[in-house]
Design an enzyme around this catalytic site. Structure first.
Site, short mmCIF file in Angstrom:
data_model
loop_
_atom_site.label_atom_id
_atom_site.label_comp_id
_atom_site.label_asym_id
_atom_site.label_seq_id
_atom_site.Cartn_x
_atom_site.Cartn_y
_atom_site.Cartn_z
N ASP A 39 0.85 -1.19 0.00
CA ASP A 39 0.00 0.00 0.00
C ASP A 39 0.89 1.25 0.00
OD1 ASP A 39 -3.20 0.56 0.93
OD2 ASP A 39 -1.78 2.22 1.12
N ILE A 40 0.51 2.24 -0.79
CA ILE A 40 1.32 3.45 -0.93
C ILE A 40 1.30 4.32 0.33
CG2 ILE A 40 -0.40 5.06 -1.89
CD1 ILE A 40 1.70 5.67 -4.11
N ASN B 180 -12.98 -3.20 1.98
CA ASN B 180 -14.02 -2.18 1.96
C ASN B 180 -14.82 -2.29 0.67
OD1 ASN B 180 -13.01 -1.05 4.42
ND2 ASN B 180 -11.37 -0.11 3.23
N GLU C 25 -12.27 3.40 -1.54
CA GLU C 25 -11.73 4.48 -2.38
C GLU C 25 -11.44 4.01 -3.80
OE1 GLU C 25 -8.28 6.10 -0.45
OE2 GLU C 25 -9.41 6.47 1.39
N VAL C 26 -10.90 2.82 -3.92
CA VAL C 26 -10.51 2.33 -5.25
C VAL C 26 -11.48 1.21 -5.67
CG1 VAL C 26 -8.68 1.30 -6.64
CG2 VAL C 26 -8.09 2.86 -4.77
N HIS D 255 -9.97 -5.32 -3.56
CA HIS D 255 -8.66 -5.53 -2.94
C HIS D 255 -8.85 -5.95 -1.50
CE1 HIS D 255 -9.81 -1.26 -2.69
NE2 HIS D 255 -9.20 -1.24 -1.52
N HIS E 226 -6.95 -5.83 2.05
CA HIS E 226 -5.85 -5.26 2.83
C HIS E 226 -5.35 -6.32 3.81
CE1 HIS E 226 -6.79 -0.84 2.10
NE2 HIS E 226 -7.98 -1.36 1.83
P1 AMP Z 1 -9.86 1.41 0.04
O1 AMP Z 1 -10.30 2.57 0.87
O2 AMP Z 1 -10.12 0.10 0.71
O3 AMP Z 1 -10.39 1.47 -1.36
O4 AMP Z 1 -8.28 1.49 0.00
C1 AMP Z 1 -7.54 1.92 -1.10
C2 AMP Z 1 -6.09 1.80 -0.71
O5 AMP Z 1 -5.31 1.93 -1.89
C3 AMP Z 1 -5.59 2.85 0.27
O6 AMP Z 1 -5.06 2.20 1.43
C4 AMP Z 1 -4.51 3.60 -0.51
O7 AMP Z 1 -3.42 4.00 0.29
C5 AMP Z 1 -4.11 2.57 -1.55
N1 AMP Z 1 -3.53 3.11 -2.78
C6 AMP Z 1 -4.02 4.12 -3.55
N2 AMP Z 1 -3.24 4.31 -4.62
C7 AMP Z 1 -2.24 3.40 -4.52
C8 AMP Z 1 -1.11 3.09 -5.34
N3 AMP Z 1 -0.81 3.77 -6.46
N4 AMP Z 1 -0.28 2.08 -4.94
C9 AMP Z 1 -0.54 1.40 -3.80
N5 AMP Z 1 -1.61 1.63 -3.01
C10 AMP Z 1 -2.43 2.62 -3.35
#
Ligand code: AMP
Length: 126
Positions: A35-36, A96, A104-105, A109, A111
């Site tokens: 994770d970034i 999530n 968010e994405v 995924h 975690h």
């Molecule tokens: P979520 O809220 O579960 O969708 O989490 C999205 C996660 O993606 C967050 O923990 C971010 O820090 C992570 N994230 C976003 N962009 C990147 C990226 N380019 N590389 C790695 N992790 C990322």
């Protein structure tokens, strides 16, 4: 209503090699990367390579090969990062989904958080 996959999401771009990632493990169907913005000493994201939006989407529509591959990769990541609950000190698995899940994405995924005590399972809503 069926799930619609947005192929411009950041993890789709990672899978296409358009932006870099710190890969932990990669298989035919699955990618695990750091994770970034890590929330713990170990914070790895495991994603299927297929276009799935959430865990339930993946669980309901992915092939058996994809599902087995994903889960075996999760197990390998835990071993590799030393966060299994038998030989290590355990970890938290989180996925999530959607608005209430504060996703968010929009690419499924998982975690994997470890390396410290993670704390309460569900904090107060924000
Ligand atoms: P979520 O809220 O579960 O969708 O989490 C999205 C996660 O993606 C967050 O923990 C971010 O820090 C992570 N994230 C976003 N962009 C990147 C990226 N380019 N590389 C790695 N992790 C990322």
């Amino acid at each position: 209503m069926a799930y619609a996959y947005d192929d411009q999401n950041i993890f789709a771009k990672i899978l296409r090699g358009e932006i870099p990632n710190k890969t932990v493990l990669e298989t035919d169907h699955t990618l695990a990367f750091e994770d970034i913005q890590p929330q713990a000493p170990v914070h790895v994201l495991v994603i299927p390579k297929g276009p799935y939006v959430t865990y339930d989407h993946f669980a309901g529509e992915a092939s058996a090969d994809e599902i087995v591959d994903f889960n075996r990769t999760v197990a390998e990541v835990c071993k590799k990062m030393g966060v299994t609950a038998d030989e290590g000190q355990g970890c938290r698995f989180i996925s999530n989904a959607g608005e209430h899940g504060v996703q968010e994405v929009p690419h499924y995924h998982l975690h994997i958080l470890g390396g410290r005590r993670i704390g309460r399972m569900i904090p107060k809503a924000d």
